[in-house]
Design a protein around this motif. Structure first.
Motif, PDB file in Angstrom:
ATOM      1  N   ASP A 137      28.901  39.671  34.794  1.00 38.29           N
ATOM      2  CA  ASP A 137      28.623  39.675  33.755  1.00 38.29           C
ATOM      3  C   ASP A 137      29.947  39.639  32.948  1.00 38.29           C
ATOM      4  O   ASP A 137      29.226  39.401  31.645  1.00 38.29           O
ATOM      5  CB  ASP A 137      28.568  41.471  34.011  1.00 38.29           C
ATOM      6  CG  ASP A 137      27.492  41.635  33.969  1.00 38.29           C
ATOM      7  OD1 ASP A 137      26.228  41.081  34.638  1.00 38.29           O
ATOM      8  OD2 ASP A 137      26.661  43.280  34.604  1.00 38.29           O
ATOM      9  N   GLY A 138      30.400  39.178  33.582  1.00 39.02           N
ATOM     10  CA  GLY A 138      31.756  39.085  32.641  1.00 39.02           C
ATOM     11  C   GLY A 138      32.768  40.687  32.026  1.00 39.02           C
ATOM     12  O   GLY A 138      33.523  39.957  31.080  1.00 39.02           O
ATOM     13  N   ASP A 139      32.766  41.496  32.930  1.00 35.56           N
ATOM     14  CA  ASP A 139      33.355  42.393  32.190  1.00 35.56           C
ATOM     15  C   ASP A 139      34.840  42.923  32.801  1.00 35.56           C
ATOM     16  O   ASP A 139      35.379  43.974  32.591  1.00 35.56           O
ATOM     17  CB  ASP A 139      32.266  43.936  32.737  1.00 35.56           C
ATOM     18  CG  ASP A 139      31.237  43.659  31.936  1.00 35.56           C
ATOM     19  OD1 ASP A 139      30.719  43.424  30.701  1.00 35.56           O
ATOM     20  OD2 ASP A 139      30.371  45.209  33.056  1.00 35.56           O
ATOM     21  N   VAL A 140      34.732  42.613  33.986  1.00 40.72           N
ATOM     22  CA  VAL A 140      36.434  42.505  34.473  1.00 40.72           C
ATOM     23  C   VAL A 140      36.073  40.743  35.059  1.00 40.72           C
ATOM     24  O   VAL A 140      35.208  40.164  35.454  1.00 40.72           O
ATOM     25  CB  VAL A 140      36.101  43.423  35.984  1.00 40.72           C
ATOM     26  CG1 VAL A 140      37.420  43.149  36.861  1.00 40.72           C
ATOM     27  CG2 VAL A 140      35.543  44.647  35.619  1.00 40.72           C
ATOM     28  N   GLU A 141      37.555  40.721  35.439  1.00 46.31           N
ATOM     29  CA  GLU A 141      38.538  38.926  35.490  1.00 46.31           C
ATOM     30  C   GLU A 141      38.794  39.912  37.425  1.00 46.31           C
ATOM     31  O   GLU A 141      38.868  40.706  36.883  1.00 46.31           O
ATOM     32  CB  GLU A 141      39.330  38.606  34.897  1.00 46.31           C
ATOM     33  CG  GLU A 141      38.285  38.734  33.209  1.00 46.31           C
ATOM     34  CD  GLU A 141      39.617  37.625  32.124  1.00 46.31           C
ATOM     35  OE1 GLU A 141      40.620  37.438  32.777  1.00 46.31           O
ATOM     36  OE2 GLU A 141      38.822  37.695  31.418  1.00 46.31           O
ATOM     37  N   LEU A 142      38.480  38.607  37.864  1.00 40.59           N
ATOM     38  CA  LEU A 142      39.335  38.346  38.826  1.00 40.59           C
ATOM     39  C   LEU A 142      40.788  38.962  38.948  1.00 40.59           C
ATOM     40  O   LEU A 142      41.449  39.644  39.639  1.00 40.59           O
ATOM     41  CB  LEU A 142      38.953  37.387  39.555  1.00 40.59           C
ATOM     42  CG  LEU A 142      39.082  37.318  41.388  1.00 40.59           C
ATOM     43  CD1 LEU A 142      38.423  38.392  41.922  1.00 40.59           C
ATOM     44  CD2 LEU A 142      38.867  36.226  42.561  1.00 40.59           C
ATOM     45  N   GLY A 143      41.758  38.335  37.979  1.00 37.76           N
ATOM     46  CA  GLY A 143      43.226  38.337  37.849  1.00 37.76           C
ATOM     47  C   GLY A 143      43.145  39.871  38.238  1.00 37.76           C
ATOM     48  O   GLY A 143      44.651  40.388  38.557  1.00 37.76           O
ATOM     49  N   ASP A 144      42.198  40.928  37.374  1.00 46.09           N
ATOM     50  CA  ASP A 144      42.519  42.899  36.995  1.00 46.09           C
ATOM     51  C   ASP A 144      42.912  43.312  38.465  1.00 46.09           C
ATOM     52  O   ASP A 144      43.354  44.075  38.384  1.00 46.09           O
ATOM     53  CB  ASP A 144      41.252  43.133  36.555  1.00 46.09           C
ATOM     54  CG  ASP A 144      41.343  42.468  35.230  1.00 46.09           C
ATOM     55  OD1 ASP A 144      42.032  42.104  33.838  1.00 46.09           O
ATOM     56  OD2 ASP A 144      40.019  43.153  34.419  1.00 46.09           O
ATOM     57  N   PHE A 145      42.467  42.620  39.407  1.00 46.60           N
ATOM     58  CA  PHE A 145      42.867  42.753  40.528  1.00 46.60           C
ATOM     59  C   PHE A 145      43.525  43.129  41.358  1.00 46.60           C
ATOM     60  O   PHE A 145      44.125  43.890  42.552  1.00 46.60           O
ATOM     61  CB  PHE A 145      41.404  42.832  41.540  1.00 46.60           C
ATOM     62  CG  PHE A 145      40.096  43.396  41.189  1.00 46.60           C
ATOM     63  CD1 PHE A 145      40.083  45.128  41.072  1.00 46.60           C
ATOM     64  CD2 PHE A 145      39.619  42.996  40.885  1.00 46.60           C
ATOM     65  CE1 PHE A 145      38.263  45.646  40.942  1.00 46.60           C
ATOM     66  CE2 PHE A 145      38.292  42.976  40.179  1.00 46.60           C
ATOM     67  CZ  PHE A 145      38.206  44.049  40.516  1.00 46.60           C
TER      68      PHE A 145
END
Length: 60
Positions: free
Chosen positions: A44-52
């Motif tokens: 959905d684009g609410d979270v980016e993988l880099g945030d983790f």
């Protein structure tokens, strides 16, 4: 679909897994549900993988 309806469906799925498959099946369904939730948020684009993987901001 509202969040309440989605929560009802997830709760029923976990309940059936726990009743028919035991505690191990309950944990498996819960873990797969969490993975699916994160994948959906990524798509959905609410979270980016880099945030983790980014280090947290350390302020003193």
């Amino acid at each position: 679909m509202s969040n309440a309806a989605l929560g009802l469906i997830v709760g029923m799925a976990l309940g059936f897994a726990g009743y028919f498959g035991g505690f191990g099946a309950f944990l498996l369904v819960a873990a797969l549900g969490a993975i699916g939730f994160v994948a959906g948020r990524l798509l959905d684009g609410d979270v980016e993988l880099g945030d983790f993987f980014r280090p947290r901001d350390r302020r003193r």
